[in-house]
Enzyme design. Structure first.
Site, PDB file in Angstrom:
ATOM      1  N   GLU A  77      31.230  14.710   7.420  1.00 60.29           N
ATOM      2  CA  GLU A  77      32.220  15.098   6.635  1.00 60.29           C
ATOM      3  C   GLU A  77      31.413  14.072   5.316  1.00 60.29           C
ATOM      4  OE1 GLU A  77      36.031  13.978   7.621  1.00 60.29           O
ATOM      5  OE2 GLU A  77      35.987  15.621   9.209  1.00 60.29           O
ATOM      6  N   PRO A  78      32.093  14.995   3.478  1.00 61.54           N
ATOM      7  CA  PRO A  78      31.736  14.395   2.855  1.00 61.54           C
ATOM      8  C   PRO A  78      31.421  12.644   3.079  1.00 61.54           C
ATOM      9  CG  PRO A  78      32.591  15.843   2.369  1.00 61.54           C
ATOM     10  CD  PRO A  78      32.926  16.013   3.324  1.00 61.54           C
TER      11      PRO A  78
ATOM     12  N   ARG B 212     -14.310  18.172   7.431  1.00 62.17           N
ATOM     13  CA  ARG B 212     -14.454  17.543   6.180  1.00 62.17           C
ATOM     14  C   ARG B 212     -15.818  16.789   6.040  1.00 62.17           C
ATOM     15  NH1 ARG B 212     -13.341  19.131   0.200  1.00 62.17           N
ATOM     16  NH2 ARG B 212     -13.286  16.990   0.515  1.00 62.17           N
TER      17      ARG B 212
ATOM     18  N   ILE C 188      -5.222  11.871   5.253  1.00 62.80           N
ATOM     19  CA  ILE C 188      -6.421  12.322   5.841  1.00 62.80           C
ATOM     20  C   ILE C 188      -6.896  13.457   5.359  1.00 62.80           C
ATOM     21  CG2 ILE C 188      -7.826  14.018   7.671  1.00 62.80           C
ATOM     22  CD1 ILE C 188      -5.767  10.716   9.306  1.00 62.80           C
ATOM     23  N   HIS C 189      -5.697  14.107   4.733  1.00 63.12           N
ATOM     24  CA  HIS C 189      -6.466  15.513   4.610  1.00 63.12           C
ATOM     25  C   HIS C 189      -6.926  15.968   2.831  1.00 63.12           C
ATOM     26  CE1 HIS C 189      -5.389  17.212   8.131  1.00 63.12           C
ATOM     27  NE2 HIS C 189      -5.480  18.410   8.280  1.00 63.12           N
ATOM     28  N   GLY C 190      -6.083  13.734   2.159  1.00 65.32           N
ATOM     29  CA  GLY C 190      -5.883  14.782   0.970  1.00 65.32           C
ATOM     30  C   GLY C 190      -5.662  15.506   0.329  1.00 65.32           C
TER      31      GLY C 190
ATOM     32  N   GLU D 231      21.379  12.548  13.274  1.00 70.17           N
ATOM     33  CA  GLU D 231      21.446  11.788  14.414  1.00 70.17           C
ATOM     34  C   GLU D 231      21.815  10.588  14.487  1.00 70.17           C
ATOM     35  OE1 GLU D 231      21.813  14.565  16.131  1.00 70.17           O
ATOM     36  OE2 GLU D 231      22.849  13.856  18.157  1.00 70.17           O
TER      37      GLU D 231
END
Lengths: 249, 391
Positions: free
Chosen positions: B133-134, B276, B345-347, B371
């Site tokens: 609930e809120p 890469r 890592i992927h930049g 949860e």
């Protein structure tokens, strides 16, 4: 009518195959195994024939080690009605498989045998054709479309440069090409139910077939790795290399 | 909820393998190619839901006597992990549905089980649980929704928010207070199954950082009538207990999602780092990247093992609040940190909407919050620890 579908247990298509260090074959230990993808297409087509009311029963057959039962079970989960497992440890050749299948055809009396055009492990592309010859049946190989027309089958074949449509009298052997259909994956309830479907077991000898190999594999090697390229500074050098080093012009 | 007794261990293993293979096929063919676009547009994946109905996923953990698959929670957790590796939102559609079903199966009367479970298992009637609930989430005893006796049923008044499947689902298990004065407070709480109708509709979808596609709904109840036969278990005052049993399943669920996201981030990073190049060699050959990959892989494995252990304890019927709490804590933190490491890592490509890394980065925080927050998990772990080893 009955439809008989052989299914082969092969290395899963997603696995990167490695050659054994002693070059006697490929590494199978701890490698994921699955049903040959062309055989999945065969099973799918057989189930569709059943769903369309053309076939009453779909029988999945596998020849090989104990774990081939898993492959049969996958076919049963997809919708095949029962399985036959011909138990054999060790290598087996297309001609032996074709002979075993012939015995099973004589026993079961199917009107159609749907065979994958080849298995992705050895790419032999022989079993279907050999079976048709042993049975004296007509065959339609590399089919991409199948229609039942009375007591014959209209089949579209993928041939070099186009499509060929032929009519084959039943009974017949079909071998499936990639574009025939997109095989379903088994629903989870059907996987649970598959356990209750029967699988009969035979040995090749019980079927009167000698399983010994006529071909000896001498050596299995990986393809040579590609060599790195070189950069050339101008057209003159390129032409010189093409002529004198690569010897292609 | 264990697998039917007539299966041997080998047969169960074979079934689990086949089930997971089928799930992999479903993900590869029917989820992966569409996930990116559906997520970007925050579109409810209706076609994927229909495939999941065909597959029988909505009955995964429901008993076979009610038309479900009766899968063990261990197998189920592996399904959730795989689904979340591709797109976490999809798992949410059947996760809270199955928690609702578990509450009915564990605590419902025989008539309720016979009436509801077959419809839940087939996926014909799908839903979720309405607790938050809120003003109350992790502290559920603080809810304010009331259920007052009215004729041969109850009148519900209050508001619920962040309810998964509230808009698209057909039924919700709503937690309400049948006796707001009760002490302890949980003795005044009850759980009701409420089907959607002309009087009960939910239209409002929350806008979220991640977890897109799936509807998280918000609704207000004003004298919403619920027949007395829809009170789960038929007796008032058991609602919190009924739902808390399901929350362990919910936490294993969230843990499995965390493993899935953490694993996806790892696998994509292992691949990308070999493609890469910087300074003349693949970045995977730089030690700084190798150290990241090693940390990420270790996190995935520890999260996976804790999750499997908690699921196994649940299947054995053992008390597993501590195990589920540990799994949820470690796996959600693994998802968070791996998604950030994957982005490093992927930049720039990791930051770009063109790739999936930014999606994992947006989805992961939900697992640390939802949860039961991770802070609460630590309290649960500590309480159990002290209770199990008293001086």
């Amino acid at each position: 009518m009955k439809v008989l579908v052989p299914v082969k247990r092969v290395i899963d298509y997603n696995v990167k195959v490695r050659v054994k260090a002693d070059q006697t074959g490929v590494e199978l230990a701890n490698v994921k195994m699955s049903m040959n993808p062309f055989d999945e297409i065969s099973i799918e087509e057989a189930i569709r024939l059943k769903e369309a009311g053309h076939a009453e029963e779909v029988i999945a057959v596998s020849v090989g080690v104990q774990q081939c039962q898993e492959t049969i079970r996958t076919a049963l989960a997809m919708g095949a009605d029962r399985g036959i497992h011909v138990v054999h440890d060790g290598d087996i050749e297309p001609l032996v498989v074709a002979k075993i299948l012939k015995e099973l055809v004589d026993k079961e009396g199917p009107s159609i045998v749907i065979v994958g055009k080849q298995a992705i492990d050895d790419d032999s592309n022989q079993t279907g054709q050999m079976l048709a010859a042993l049975l004296g049946w007509g065959q339609a190989t590399f089919v991409s479309k199948v229609e039942i027309e009375g007591d014959s089958i209209k089949a579209t074949r993928e041939v070099d440069g186009g499509l060929e449509t032929i009519s084959v009298m039943l009974p017949a052997v079909l071998t499936t090409d990639l574009r025939l259909n997109e095989p379903r994956y088994a629903s989870l309830p059907n996987i649970m139910k598959a356990k209750k479907k029967p699988i009969e077991q035979f040995t090749p000898v019980e079927l009167g077939v000698d399983p010994s190999c006529r071909i000896e594999i001498l050596k299995v090697a990986e393809p040579p790795t590609r060599e790195a390229g070189v950069k050339v500074s101008d057209v003159g050098e390129l032409v010189d290399k093409l002529r004198n080093t690569a010897k292609v012009i | 909820m264990a697998l039917a007794e007539d299966f041997t261990i080998e047969e169960k293993e074979e079934q689990e393998r086949m089930v997971l293979e089928s799930v992999d096929r479903f993900l590869e063919r029917d989820v992966e190619p569409f996930a990116h676009e559906l997520e970007a547009d925050d579109t409810y994946p209706q076609e994927i839901v229909e495939k999941m109905i065909d597959m029988g996923l909505f009955g995964a953990t429901i008993g076979t006597e009610y038309g479900g698959l009766g899968l063990s929670v261990s197998t189920y957790a592996k399904i959730v992990e795989r689904v979340s590796t591709v797109w976490m939102s999809v798992s949410g559609i059947f996760n809270s549905h199955l928690i609702m079903a578990a509450a009915v199966e564990r605590s419902g009367t025989e008539e309720q089980k016979a009436k509801w479970l077959p419809r839940f298992a087939s996926g014909e009637l799908r839903g979720g649980i309405a607790l938050t609930e809120p003003d109350a989430g992790t502290d559920l005893q603080g809810i304010r929704t009331r259920a007052d006796k009215s004729g041969n049923g109850y009148a519900l008044n209050g508001a619920k928010t962040w309810i998964s499947n509230a808009v698209e689902g057909g039924v919700l298990a709503i937690l309400a207070k049948t006796n707001p004065e009760a002490e302890p407070r949980h003795k005044g709480m009850s759980l009701f199954l409420v089907e959607k109708s002309s009087e009960f509709k939910v239209d409002k979808r929350m806008k979220k950082l991640g977890y897109k596609g799936i509807d998280s709904g918000e609704f207000v109840m004003e004298d919403l009538f619920v027949p007395g036969e829809n009170l789960i278990g038929g007796t008032e005052g058991r609602g919190l207990q009924q739902i808390l049993g399901g929350l362990e399943l919910g936490r294993i669920n969230v843990a499995a999602r965390g493993v899935g996201i953490a694993k996806a981030c790892l696998l994509k990073s292992v691949e990308y780092s070999q493609l890469r190049k910087t300074f003349g060699k693949p970045i995977s050959e730089h030690q700084s990247i190798q150290i990241k990959l090693a940390d990420m892989a270790t996190q995935v494995e520890s999260a996976r093992l804790l999750t499997e252990q908690a699921a196994l304890a649940y299947d054995m019927g053992e008390r597993c609040d501590m195990e589920a709490g540990m799994a949820k804590l470690v796996a959600s933190e693994a998802a968070l940190s791996n998604s950030l490491e994957a982005m490093r890592i992927h930049g720039a490509y990791g930051y770009s909407k063109e790739f999936d890394i930014e999606r994992y980065y947006r989805d992961a925080p939900l697992l640390a919050i939802g949860e039961g927050t991770n802070e609460l998990q630590k309290l649960i772990i500590a309480k159990q620890l002290l209770a199990r080893y008293p001086v």
